[in-house]
Write an enzyme that holds these catalytic residues in place. Structure first.
Site, PDB file in Angstrom:
ATOM      1  N   GLN A 180     -43.467 -18.184  54.107  1.00  0.00           N
ATOM      2  CA  GLN A 180     -43.064 -18.754  55.393  1.00  0.00           C
ATOM      3  C   GLN A 180     -44.190 -19.608  55.959  1.00  0.00           C
ATOM      4  OE1 GLN A 180     -41.420 -16.082  58.297  1.00  0.00           O
ATOM      5  NE2 GLN A 180     -41.174 -17.711  59.779  1.00  0.00           N
ATOM      6  N   PHE A 181     -44.236 -20.873  55.525  1.00  0.00           N
ATOM      7  CA  PHE A 181     -45.306 -21.775  55.942  1.00  0.00           C
ATOM      8  C   PHE A 181     -45.311 -22.004  57.444  1.00  0.00           C
ATOM      9  CE2 PHE A 181     -41.811 -24.737  55.661  1.00  0.00           C
ATOM     10  CZ  PHE A 181     -42.092 -25.688  56.623  1.00  0.00           C
ATOM     11  N   THR A 182     -44.195 -21.762  58.126  1.00  0.00           N
ATOM     12  CA  THR A 182     -44.123 -22.034  59.563  1.00  0.00           C
ATOM     13  C   THR A 182     -45.033 -21.128  60.389  1.00  0.00           C
ATOM     14  OG1 THR A 182     -42.192 -20.606  59.868  1.00  0.00           O
ATOM     15  CG2 THR A 182     -41.774 -22.942  59.394  1.00  0.00           C
TER      16      THR A 182
END
Length: 149
Positions: A78-80
Protein backbone atom coordinates in the site's frame (compact mmCIF):
# COMPACT_ATOMS: atom_id res chain seq x y z
CA UNK A 1 9.22 1.58 5.53
CA UNK A 2 5.76 2.20 6.90
CA UNK A 3 3.04 -0.17 7.96
CA UNK A 4 -0.41 -0.21 9.44
CA UNK A 5 -0.96 -3.34 11.52
CA UNK A 6 -4.53 -4.38 12.19
CA UNK A 7 -5.30 -7.24 14.55
CA UNK A 8 -7.97 -9.33 12.85
CA UNK A 9 -10.07 -12.43 13.34
CA UNK A 10 -9.96 -13.03 9.57
CA UNK A 11 -8.97 -11.19 6.39
CA UNK A 12 -8.70 -11.66 2.65
CA UNK A 13 -7.57 -9.85 -0.46
CA UNK A 14 -9.11 -10.27 -3.89
CA UNK A 15 -7.95 -9.12 -7.30
CA UNK A 16 -10.42 -9.11 -10.16
CA UNK A 17 -12.92 -11.10 -8.10
CA UNK A 18 -10.39 -13.85 -7.30
CA UNK A 19 -9.14 -14.40 -3.75
CA UNK A 20 -5.35 -14.22 -3.85
CA UNK A 21 -4.64 -14.31 -0.11
CA UNK A 22 -6.56 -14.99 3.08
CA UNK A 23 -5.86 -15.61 6.73
CA UNK A 24 -7.62 -16.49 9.92
CA UNK A 25 -6.74 -14.75 13.21
CA UNK A 26 -3.61 -12.63 13.12
CA UNK A 27 -2.47 -9.39 11.50
CA UNK A 28 -3.17 -7.51 8.32
CA UNK A 29 -0.02 -5.59 7.42
CA UNK A 30 -0.54 -2.72 4.99
CA UNK A 31 3.03 -2.04 3.85
CA UNK A 32 4.71 0.86 2.05
CA UNK A 33 8.32 1.02 0.92
CA UNK A 34 10.46 4.18 0.78
CA UNK A 35 13.21 4.72 -1.82
CA UNK A 36 15.95 4.56 0.84
CA UNK A 37 14.76 1.26 2.41
CA UNK A 38 17.16 -1.69 2.54
CA UNK A 39 17.49 -5.09 4.17
CA UNK A 40 17.88 -3.32 7.52
CA UNK A 41 14.29 -2.07 7.30
CA UNK A 42 13.10 -5.50 6.17
CA UNK A 43 14.55 -7.07 9.34
CA UNK A 44 13.15 -4.28 11.52
CA UNK A 45 9.66 -4.73 10.05
CA UNK A 46 9.83 -8.53 10.41
CA UNK A 47 10.78 -8.18 14.07
CA UNK A 48 7.97 -5.71 14.73
CA UNK A 49 5.29 -7.71 12.89
CA UNK A 50 6.26 -10.98 14.55
CA UNK A 51 7.18 -9.68 17.99
CA UNK A 52 4.85 -6.79 18.82
CA UNK A 53 2.86 -7.78 21.91
CA UNK A 54 -0.66 -6.80 20.86
CA UNK A 55 -2.59 -10.03 21.41
CA UNK A 56 -4.42 -10.73 24.67
CA UNK A 57 -3.07 -13.13 27.28
CA UNK A 58 -5.30 -15.17 29.62
CA UNK A 59 -5.97 -12.01 31.64
CA UNK A 60 -7.08 -10.06 28.57
CA UNK A 61 -3.98 -7.83 28.58
CA UNK A 62 -2.14 -7.15 25.32
CA UNK A 63 0.90 -9.19 26.22
CA UNK A 64 1.44 -11.79 23.48
CA UNK A 65 3.05 -11.62 20.03
CA UNK A 66 1.88 -12.98 16.70
CA UNK A 67 4.39 -15.81 17.10
CA UNK A 68 3.15 -16.67 20.60
CA UNK A 69 -0.51 -16.89 19.54
CA UNK A 70 0.44 -18.76 16.35
CA UNK A 71 -1.38 -16.12 14.32
CA UNK A 72 -1.19 -15.53 10.59
CA UNK A 73 -0.23 -12.46 8.56
CA UNK A 74 -1.68 -10.96 5.40
CA UNK A 75 0.89 -8.55 3.94
CA UNK A 76 -0.63 -6.10 1.46
CA UNK A 77 1.36 -3.52 -0.54
CA UNK A 78 0.00 0.00 0.00
CA UNK A 79 2.19 2.81 -1.33
CA UNK A 80 -0.42 5.39 -0.27
CA UNK A 81 0.92 5.20 3.30
CA UNK A 82 3.58 7.61 2.05
CA UNK A 83 0.94 10.03 0.76
CA UNK A 84 1.66 13.61 1.79
CA UNK A 85 -1.55 15.64 1.97
CA UNK A 86 -0.16 18.67 3.80
CA UNK A 87 -0.53 20.92 0.74
CA UNK A 88 -3.49 21.18 -1.57
CA UNK A 89 -6.15 18.55 -2.06
CA UNK A 90 -4.23 15.90 -3.99
CA UNK A 91 -1.70 13.83 -2.01
CA UNK A 92 1.85 13.59 -3.27
CA UNK A 93 3.39 10.11 -3.36
CA UNK A 94 6.98 11.09 -4.15
CA UNK A 95 8.19 9.56 -0.86
CA UNK A 96 6.96 6.09 -1.88
CA UNK A 97 9.28 3.72 -3.71
CA UNK A 98 7.94 2.27 -6.94
CA UNK A 99 8.85 -0.33 -9.48
CA UNK A 100 10.95 -3.48 -9.19
CA UNK A 101 12.95 -2.39 -6.14
CA UNK A 102 9.81 -1.62 -4.12
CA UNK A 103 8.29 -4.93 -5.18
CA UNK A 104 11.46 -6.80 -4.21
CA UNK A 105 11.50 -5.28 -0.72
CA UNK A 106 7.76 -5.89 -0.25
CA UNK A 107 8.30 -9.55 -1.15
CA UNK A 108 11.33 -9.70 1.17
CA UNK A 109 9.23 -8.51 4.10
CA UNK A 110 6.56 -11.14 3.42
CA UNK A 111 9.25 -13.80 3.03
CA UNK A 112 11.01 -12.71 6.22
CA UNK A 113 7.75 -12.91 8.20
CA UNK A 114 7.13 -16.39 6.79
CA UNK A 115 10.71 -17.44 7.57
CA UNK A 116 10.16 -16.41 11.18
CA UNK A 117 7.48 -19.08 11.43
CA UNK A 118 4.31 -17.16 10.61
CA UNK A 119 1.91 -18.41 7.94
CA UNK A 120 1.94 -15.44 5.55
CA UNK A 121 -0.42 -14.60 2.69
CA UNK A 122 0.06 -11.64 0.36
CA UNK A 123 -1.67 -9.25 -1.93
CA UNK A 124 -0.50 -8.49 -5.47
CA UNK A 125 2.04 -5.70 -5.91
CA UNK A 126 0.76 -2.98 -8.25
CA UNK A 127 -2.76 -4.41 -8.54
CA UNK A 128 -6.07 -2.87 -7.56
CA UNK A 129 -7.08 -4.99 -4.58
CA UNK A 130 -10.16 -5.38 -2.43
CA UNK A 131 -9.16 -6.06 1.17
CA UNK A 132 -11.74 -7.43 3.56
CA UNK A 133 -11.12 -7.86 7.27
CA UNK A 134 -12.74 -8.17 10.65
CA UNK A 135 -10.74 -5.90 12.95
CA UNK A 136 -10.32 -7.50 16.38
CA UNK A 137 -10.55 -5.02 19.24
CA UNK A 138 -10.20 -2.87 17.20
CA UNK A 139 -6.42 -2.80 17.47
CA UNK A 140 -4.54 -0.75 14.88
CA UNK A 141 -0.83 0.13 15.19
CA UNK A 142 1.23 2.47 13.00
CA UNK A 143 4.86 1.62 12.31
CA UNK A 144 7.54 3.73 10.65
CA UNK A 145 11.15 2.56 10.37
CA UNK A 146 12.27 6.21 10.25
CA UNK A 147 10.47 6.68 13.58
CA UNK A 148 8.61 9.79 12.40
CA UNK A 149 5.66 8.65 14.51
Amino acid sequence: MRAVLQRVTCASVTVGGETVGEIEAGLVVLLAIAPHDTGREVAWMRDKVCGLRIFPDDSGRMNLSLLEVKGEALVVPQFTLYGDARKGKRPSFVMAAQGPEAQRLYEEVAGAVASAGVRCATGVFGAHMDVGLVNDGPVTILLDSDKTF
